[in-house]
Write an enzyme that holds these catalytic residues in place. Structure first.
Site, PDB file in Angstrom:
ATOM      1  N   GLY A 191       1.047   2.599  -3.426  1.00  9.66           N
ATOM      2  CA  GLY A 191       2.113   3.231  -2.329  1.00  9.66           C
ATOM      3  C   GLY A 191       1.768   4.766  -2.226  1.00  9.66           C
ATOM      4  O   GLY A 191       1.078   5.370  -2.949  1.00  9.66           O
ATOM      5  N   PRO A 192       2.382   5.351  -1.281  1.00  9.02           N
ATOM      6  CA  PRO A 192       2.294   6.659  -0.830  1.00  9.02           C
ATOM      7  C   PRO A 192       3.356   7.651  -1.825  1.00  9.02           C
ATOM      8  O   PRO A 192       4.121   7.123  -2.504  1.00  9.02           O
ATOM      9  CB  PRO A 192       2.959   6.783   0.564  1.00  9.02           C
ATOM     10  N   GLY A 193       2.923   9.093  -1.979  1.00  7.24           N
ATOM     11  CA  GLY A 193       3.559   9.650  -2.784  1.00  7.24           C
ATOM     12  C   GLY A 193       3.123   9.674  -4.064  1.00  7.24           C
ATOM     13  O   GLY A 193       1.999   9.243  -4.800  1.00  7.24           O
ATOM     14  N   CYS A 221      -2.871   1.760  -8.478  1.00  6.96           N
ATOM     15  CA  CYS A 221      -2.553   3.006  -7.647  1.00  6.96           C
ATOM     16  C   CYS A 221      -1.496   3.787  -7.951  1.00  6.96           C
ATOM     17  O   CYS A 221      -1.201   4.303  -9.159  1.00  6.96           O
ATOM     18  CB  CYS A 221      -3.106   2.988  -6.260  1.00  6.96           C
ATOM     19  N   GLN A 259      -0.023   5.139 -11.807  1.00  9.80           N
ATOM     20  CA  GLN A 259       0.807   6.367 -12.133  1.00  9.80           C
ATOM     21  C   GLN A 259       2.109   6.215 -12.769  1.00  9.80           C
ATOM     22  O   GLN A 259       2.627   6.904 -13.578  1.00  9.80           O
ATOM     23  CB  GLN A 259       0.538   7.338 -10.787  1.00  9.80           C
ATOM     24  N   SER A 261      -5.161  11.145  -4.332  1.00 11.07           N
ATOM     25  CA  SER A 261      -5.295  12.911  -4.620  1.00 11.07           C
ATOM     26  C   SER A 261      -4.679  13.271  -5.920  1.00 11.07           C
ATOM     27  O   SER A 261      -4.805  14.187  -6.447  1.00 11.07           O
ATOM     28  CB  SER A 261      -4.989  13.570  -3.518  1.00 11.07           C
ATOM     29  N   LEU A 262      -3.838  12.261  -6.460  1.00  8.82           N
ATOM     30  CA  LEU A 262      -3.148  12.434  -7.836  1.00  8.82           C
ATOM     31  C   LEU A 262      -3.790  11.672  -8.845  1.00  8.82           C
ATOM     32  O   LEU A 262      -4.457  10.483  -8.410  1.00  8.82           O
ATOM     33  CB  LEU A 262      -1.575  12.034  -7.629  1.00  8.82           C
ATOM     34  N   HIS A 264      -8.488   0.492  -5.919  1.00  4.59           N
ATOM     35  CA  HIS A 264      -7.915  -0.502  -5.443  1.00  4.59           C
ATOM     36  C   HIS A 264      -8.537  -1.715  -5.556  1.00  4.59           C
ATOM     37  O   HIS A 264      -9.849  -2.116  -4.565  1.00  4.59           O
ATOM     38  CB  HIS A 264      -7.647  -0.279  -3.778  1.00  4.59           C
ATOM     39  N   GLU A 279      -7.969  -4.810  -4.766  1.00  6.28           N
ATOM     40  CA  GLU A 279      -7.681  -5.637  -3.628  1.00  6.28           C
ATOM     41  C   GLU A 279      -8.579  -5.113  -2.169  1.00  6.28           C
ATOM     42  O   GLU A 279      -8.591  -5.995  -1.236  1.00  6.28           O
ATOM     43  CB  GLU A 279      -6.248  -5.563  -3.370  1.00  6.28           C
TER      44      GLU A 279
END
Length: 214
Positions: free
Chosen positions: A69-71, A96, A100, A146-147, A185, A187
């Site tokens: 997911g984003p963020g 992903c 985190q 990017s994290l 990822h 998948e």
């Protein structure tokens, strides 16, 4: 601590067992869902702000997947709460952003990596255990992040299982529980051995007991 991850192996997933996937509003969630279903899983998908921890408990999941997911983890809704509640109860896989979330739940910090990887592949060097049983090292996987989990804050409960050539963390596992995170990822159609990795995850169970067994 040395953990025999083969003790977590269970019979093939059947349609009477529910895999709960928390969707962090990512387009790749469908790809994960498709792979899991092709592997025989019955998957219940719920968006991270449309379900509560108690509602997940009522589904009596055999295992849980936290999607990309984003963020950052703070944007992942119920994801971290689900990990906290089900750690030690059912196997958990974070992909992903989900990875985190696992890193932060156990006390680590997620930081800016200094690199932006959107749709790029890297060689993944891993320990050939757990999720990576039967998967060659290195293998190529697609990265969209990017994290990254900060090596300096690696939680004492976690072990690094996979990293890039320059040492960025790309995978972790819990030292004693079947909890796994992958930063890349599996998948993605460009990633190698992604379905094998997810199949390995579906082969984990808790403490030698199938979910719901006496």
């Amino acid at each position: 601590i040395v953990v025999d991850h083969h003790r977590f192996l269970k019979p093939p997933h059947t349609a009477t067992m529910t895999t709960v996937m928390i969707d962090n509003y990512d387009s790749f969630t469908y790809n994960v869902y498709q792979y899991l279903c092709e592997l025989g899983a019955k998957v219940h998908v719920a968006r991270n702000d449309k379900i509560t921890v108690d509602e997940v408990k009522k589904l009596n999941p055999i295992n849980i997947v936290i999607s990309p997911g984003p963020g950052s983890p703070k944007d992942a809704g119920v994801s971290m709460g689900v990990i906290k509640e089900f750690a030690g109860k059912v196997p958990i896989l974070g992909i992903c952003l989900g990875h985190q979330c696992i890193f932060e739940v156990f006390g680590g910090k997620v930081v800016v990596s200094g690199e932006i990887w959107h749709g790029k592949t890297s060689d993944m060097y891993h320990d050939e255990k757990g999720l990576y049983d039967g998967i060659p090292t290195p293998f190529k996987a697609t990265r969209y992040h990017s994290l990254v989990g900060d090596k300096a804050t690696l939680p004492k409960e976690l072990i690094v299982t996979c990293k890039t050539k320059n040492g960025l963390i790309q995978g972790v596992r819990h030292k004693t529980l079947p909890i796994y995170g992958v930063q890349y990822h599996p998948e993605s159609c460009i990633s190698e051995h992604g379905k094998k990795l997810l199949s390995n995850f579906l082969g984990f169970k808790m403490n030698g007991q199938q979910n719901g067994s006496k």
